[in-house]
Structure formats: structure tokens, C-alpha cells
Design a protein around this motif. Sequence first.
Motif, mmCIF file in Angstrom:
data_model
loop_
_atom_site.group_PDB
_atom_site.id
_atom_site.type_symbol
_atom_site.label_atom_id
_atom_site.label_comp_id
_atom_site.label_asym_id
_atom_site.label_seq_id
_atom_site.Cartn_x
_atom_site.Cartn_y
_atom_site.Cartn_z
ATOM 1 N N GLN A 174 -2.402 11.307 22.548
ATOM 2 C CA GLN A 174 -1.075 10.899 22.087
ATOM 3 C C GLN A 174 -0.030 11.957 22.402
ATOM 4 O OE1 GLN A 174 -1.970 7.439 21.771
ATOM 5 N NE2 GLN A 174 0.097 7.829 21.065
ATOM 6 N N THR A 210 0.887 7.099 17.536
ATOM 7 C CA THR A 210 0.607 8.472 17.105
ATOM 8 C C THR A 210 0.529 8.537 15.584
ATOM 9 O OG1 THR A 210 1.706 9.375 19.054
ATOM 10 C CG2 THR A 210 1.424 10.876 17.186
ATOM 11 N N GLU A 229 4.404 4.299 21.562
ATOM 12 C CA GLU A 229 3.555 5.499 21.538
ATOM 13 C C GLU A 229 3.772 6.309 20.262
ATOM 14 O OE1 GLU A 229 1.044 6.081 23.329
ATOM 15 O OE2 GLU A 229 1.373 4.644 24.923
ATOM 16 N N LYS A 230 5.021 6.358 19.784
ATOM 17 C CA LYS A 230 5.295 7.078 18.522
ATOM 18 C C LYS A 230 4.581 6.406 17.356
ATOM 19 C CE LYS A 230 9.680 9.277 19.676
ATOM 20 N NZ LYS A 230 11.153 9.164 19.650
ATOM 21 N N LEU A 287 8.069 4.054 24.569
ATOM 22 C CA LEU A 287 8.098 5.317 23.816
ATOM 23 C C LEU A 287 7.990 5.038 22.318
ATOM 24 C CD1 LEU A 287 8.306 8.378 23.696
ATOM 25 C CD2 LEU A 287 10.812 8.162 23.812
ATOM 26 N N THR A 327 8.381 10.350 27.240
ATOM 27 C CA THR A 327 9.696 10.956 26.991
ATOM 28 C C THR A 327 10.319 11.375 28.322
ATOM 29 O OG1 THR A 327 8.976 11.726 24.811
ATOM 30 C CG2 THR A 327 10.908 12.814 25.757
ATOM 31 N N LEU A 360 3.085 10.906 24.652
ATOM 32 C CA LEU A 360 4.453 11.054 24.146
ATOM 33 C C LEU A 360 5.273 11.893 25.119
ATOM 34 C CD1 LEU A 360 4.098 11.693 20.294
ATOM 35 C CD2 LEU A 360 5.110 9.706 21.423
#
Length: 175
Positions: A125, A96, A92-93, A89, A133, A129
Motif C-alpha cells: 500500500q 490502506t 488506494e487510500k 488514488l 500520487t 500510494l
Amino acid sequence: MATFTDTLNEQVRHEFAASQQYVAIAAYYDAQSLRQLAAHFYRQAVEERNHAMMMVQYVLDADQEVVIPGIDAPQVDFADVVAPVSLALAQEKRVTEQIVELVKLAREEGELVGEQFLHWFLQEQREELASMTELLSVVERGRDNLLQVEEHVARMAGGENPLEAGAPPAAGGAL
Ligand SMILES: [Fe+2]
Ligand SMILES: [Fe+2]
């Protein structure tokens, strides 16, 4: 100053690094016979590789110099079954933010074709996300009942990516 193309080549490295990290996570779960979690991350690894190759195709099409990067070693040791998903996670943040910065750079340079190319990645993205999550909350809740987590992950795999159809072409073809 880094140009849009330089920064996009740099993003190719981030996508390959993400792919390699997901292979490491998949192998970690596979070693514990958590087959569904493993399959999920093997699949994510292929998607990240495809993202890198879409960017390579874009740079080729723009008749700019493609720079295929080396990448840093991924993290392979994890404290528990939740840690890899937390790491995923966070990754991915970070990606982004990188894509958003690339869009801003494209705008600054008047690279509107490049900006349009990146719109698919913004959507991607948003989706990644959301699903990562969800997976984190599933793994956190189910850390003491991993069979339940496995069942949930198997169900998540059903509704695969509706974005695939509109995806940009990948160099050599998407896997
Ligand atoms: Fe990606
Ligand atoms: Fe991703």
C-alpha cells in the motif's frame, strides 16, 4: 462481532472491486487510444486480483471458510482524463485504511500469524500510494499534452514492483 477471518473475507471483496474498477479505468483510456495509461491500469487490475487470491489462499491455509464475494459495479464514466486517477488514488487510500484496520483486528485477537501475513500488504500500500500520487501529478500537469503523459507512464513501467519476490502465495498461482 466480525472476526479477523470475516473481515479478511470482506477485504477479498474490496480487492476484487478494486480490480474491476481498474479494468474499467483501463478500458476508458484504451477507448481513447491512450495505450500506456490503459496498460498501466490493466496491469494494476491483475495485481488487485492477485491480492484477493493471496487472501483467499491465507483463509484456505488457516482452514477457515472461504467466501468468494459478488461485487458492486465499478464507475465507468469519467469527466476527464484526470478523474480516473483521482478515483484510483482515493481507492488506494481507502484500501490502506482497511488493511490498517485488519492489522489492528489481528492484534486484538492475538492472530499474530495473520498480522505477519498483512505486513506485505502494508508495504504494498505504501508503494501503491506513492506511485498513484506520482501518476496523479503527472496527469494533472500533462492534461493538455497527453503524449507527454504517455511517455512518462511508459517510463514508470520500467521499474516494476520489487515486492513481487516476497509476495504471499496466491490461490491457484499469481497471474
Ligand atoms: Fe490491493
Ligand atoms: Fe492497490
